[in-house]
Scaffold this motif. Structure first.
Motif, PDB file in Angstrom:
ATOM      1  N   VAL A 291       0.822  -1.211   0.000  1.00 53.79           N
ATOM      2  CA  VAL A 291       0.000   0.000   0.000  1.00 53.79           C
ATOM      3  C   VAL A 291       0.856   1.260   0.000  1.00 53.79           C
ATOM      4  O   VAL A 291       0.324   2.370  -0.089  1.00 53.79           O
ATOM      5  CB  VAL A 291      -0.977   0.030   1.198  1.00 53.79           C
ATOM      6  N   THR A 292       2.181   1.113   0.096  1.00 55.70           N
ATOM      7  CA  THR A 292       3.057   2.276   0.111  1.00 55.70           C
ATOM      8  C   THR A 292       4.288   2.018  -0.739  1.00 55.70           C
ATOM      9  O   THR A 292       4.441   0.942  -1.341  1.00 55.70           O
ATOM     10  CB  THR A 292       3.463   2.641   1.554  1.00 55.70           C
ATOM     11  N   ASP A 293       5.174   2.999  -0.807  1.00 50.59           N
ATOM     12  CA  ASP A 293       6.417   2.853  -1.554  1.00 50.59           C
ATOM     13  C   ASP A 293       7.327   1.855  -0.847  1.00 50.59           C
ATOM     14  O   ASP A 293       7.331   1.766   0.387  1.00 50.59           O
ATOM     15  CB  ASP A 293       7.132   4.206  -1.659  1.00 50.59           C
ATOM     16  N   ALA A 294       8.115   1.128  -1.634  1.00 50.40           N
ATOM     17  CA  ALA A 294       8.943   0.054  -1.077  1.00 50.40           C
ATOM     18  C   ALA A 294       9.854   0.554   0.034  1.00 50.40           C
ATOM     19  O   ALA A 294      10.030  -0.115   1.058  1.00 50.40           O
ATOM     20  CB  ALA A 294       9.769  -0.586  -2.190  1.00 50.40           C
ATOM     21  N   GLU A 295      10.430   1.751  -0.130  1.00 44.34           N
ATOM     22  CA  GLU A 295      11.367   2.270   0.866  1.00 44.34           C
ATOM     23  C   GLU A 295      10.668   2.821   2.100  1.00 44.34           C
ATOM     24  O   GLU A 295      11.326   3.183   3.080  1.00 44.34           O
ATOM     25  CB  GLU A 295      12.249   3.359   0.248  1.00 44.34           C
ATOM     26  N   ARG A 296       9.338   2.862   2.091  1.00 41.74           N
ATOM     27  CA  ARG A 296       8.598   3.408   3.237  1.00 41.74           C
ATOM     28  C   ARG A 296       7.855   2.318   4.017  1.00 41.74           C
ATOM     29  O   ARG A 296       7.097   2.628   4.935  1.00 41.74           O
ATOM     30  CB  ARG A 296       7.624   4.484   2.767  1.00 41.74           C
ATOM     31  N   GLY A 297       8.065   1.073   3.644  1.00 35.23           N
ATOM     32  CA  GLY A 297       7.430  -0.029   4.350  1.00 35.23           C
ATOM     33  C   GLY A 297       8.417  -0.763   5.243  1.00 35.23           C
ATOM     34  O   GLY A 297       9.610  -0.848   4.931  1.00 35.23           O
ATOM     35  N   ARG A 298       7.930  -1.287   6.345  1.00 36.11           N
ATOM     36  CA  ARG A 298       8.780  -2.042   7.281  1.00 36.11           C
ATOM     37  C   ARG A 298       7.994  -3.239   7.798  1.00 36.11           C
ATOM     38  O   ARG A 298       6.840  -3.125   8.189  1.00 36.11           O
ATOM     39  CB  ARG A 298       9.205  -1.150   8.441  1.00 36.11           C
ATOM     40  N   GLY A 299       8.632  -4.400   7.793  1.00 35.32           N
ATOM     41  CA  GLY A 299       7.986  -5.597   8.284  1.00 35.32           C
ATOM     42  C   GLY A 299       7.751  -6.602   7.163  1.00 35.32           C
ATOM     43  O   GLY A 299       8.318  -6.483   6.076  1.00 35.32           O
TER      44      GLY A 299
END
Length: 331
Positions: A291-299
């Motif tokens: 649901v977000t940009d790859a560099e803004r996701g964690r987990g």
């Protein structure tokens, strides 16, 4: 912190219970008008009301000096028919089945109106908008679906989302477990699982978790799958046009299996949940990063020792990950 009551202008015959925590530092008068204020909102699941966030907020307050940043304003609340909110949703009054009296779109409209009124009364924002107010959601279970729908409906308003054991919004829960009628000698069950285990697990899912099952809150899940058919979309937009910061945390497989066994009265092996439900949930959690940009996701990460209500099972991991999101948003 004492709870308060608020009447939404959109539903003047009912009141919501909420708790507002002011920011840890006042906003200097020299702060540019273009600098938005931040509101951290905790969104409950069906089973755990706003008081379930108390351990997280208390730990956040006591450890905030280690975060090296001030805490923003914080809001918790109980939806209609939940926790300390004694009022039912007015929509429930004329519903054929009050346990399905209103849906998550109604809860979404209530949340939006609540944010507008809290911003006006507690943050002195006459006309809150993405330029004056940025939102961070920390949510559990169906609260995660509410957070995603809010960010989807009001693009550019949500800066970050911490999703704790997101409800399987696109599942009926029953079909996760195989139908015992389809078992044959050529398709044996995994070791440690019996046909009775699977049958009982399907029965529990049918009676408790299927979207057709209502609840005391009156928040129907019947249309949840149509509203959020995929875990990996649609892509959400934060202020500035990029995707929001998104952190995904799931339950501990062993702890969740133990919870499920207790729910069955000890009649089913925890192996059936580990074998079928855990992989399904893990795949759903991985999809949420879409649901977000790859560099803004964690987990996705696992909240060790925690079952479904992560904020109670492991408040420490919630504070740790929330601290990381606050650093990214506020710095």
């Amino acid at each position: 912190m004492a709870t308060n009551l608020i009447t939404l202008t959109t539903k003047p015959t009912a009141q919501l219970s909420y708790t507002f925590y002011p920011p840890s530092t006042s906003i200097p008068s020299s702060t540019p008008a273009t600098t938005p204020q931040t509101l951290l909102i905790f969104l409950n699941g069906l089973a755990a009301p706003q008081t379930s966030w108390t351990p997280v907020i208390q730990l956040l307050q006591t450890t905030r000096t280690n975060l090296n940043l001030p805490l923003p304003a914080i809001l918790t609340y109980d939806r209609f028919g939940q926790g300390q909110t004694l009022s039912r949703d007015p929509l429930d009054a004329d519903a054929p089945d009050p346990s399905h009296g209103h849906d998550i779109l109604s809860a979404l409209a209530d949340l939006h109106q609540l944010i507008l009124q809290i911003a006006q009364s507690h943050l002195n924002l006459t006309e809150p908008n993405p330029q004056t107010l940025q939102i961070i959601f920390t949510a559990n279970s169906i609260g995660c679906a509410l957070a995603r729908l809010y960010a989807q409906t009001y693009p550019g308003t949500v800066s970050a989302l911490l999703l704790l054991d997101h409800v399987l919004a696109n599942s009926d829960f029953v079909s996760i477990f195989p139908d015992p009628a389809t078992f044959t000698p050529s398709t044996p069950l995994p070791a440690g699982i019996t046909p009775q285990d699977v049958a009982i697990a399907r029965g529990i899912a049918s009676k408790i978790f299927h979207p057709s099952v209502g609840n005391k809150e009156g928040l129907s899940r019947r249309n949840l799958a149509s509203l959020l058919p995929d875990s990996d979309g649609p892509r959400l937009t934060a202020p500035g046009g990029k995707g929001p910061w998104v952190t995904v945390v799931g339950h501990d497989m062993t702890a969740f299996a133990e919870e499920s066994v207790k729910m069955s009265g000890g009649r089913v092996s925890g192996r059936v949940f580990e074998e079928y439900l855990t992989p399904t949930w893990a795949e759903y959690n991985r999809g949420l990063l879409g649901v977000t940009d790859a560099e803004r996701g964690r987990g996705p990460m696992v909240a060790e020792g925690s079952g479904h209500v992560v904020q109670l099972g492991n408040p420490g991991v919630v504070v740790r990950e929330l601290g990381g999101l606050l650093e990214r948003v506020l710095h």
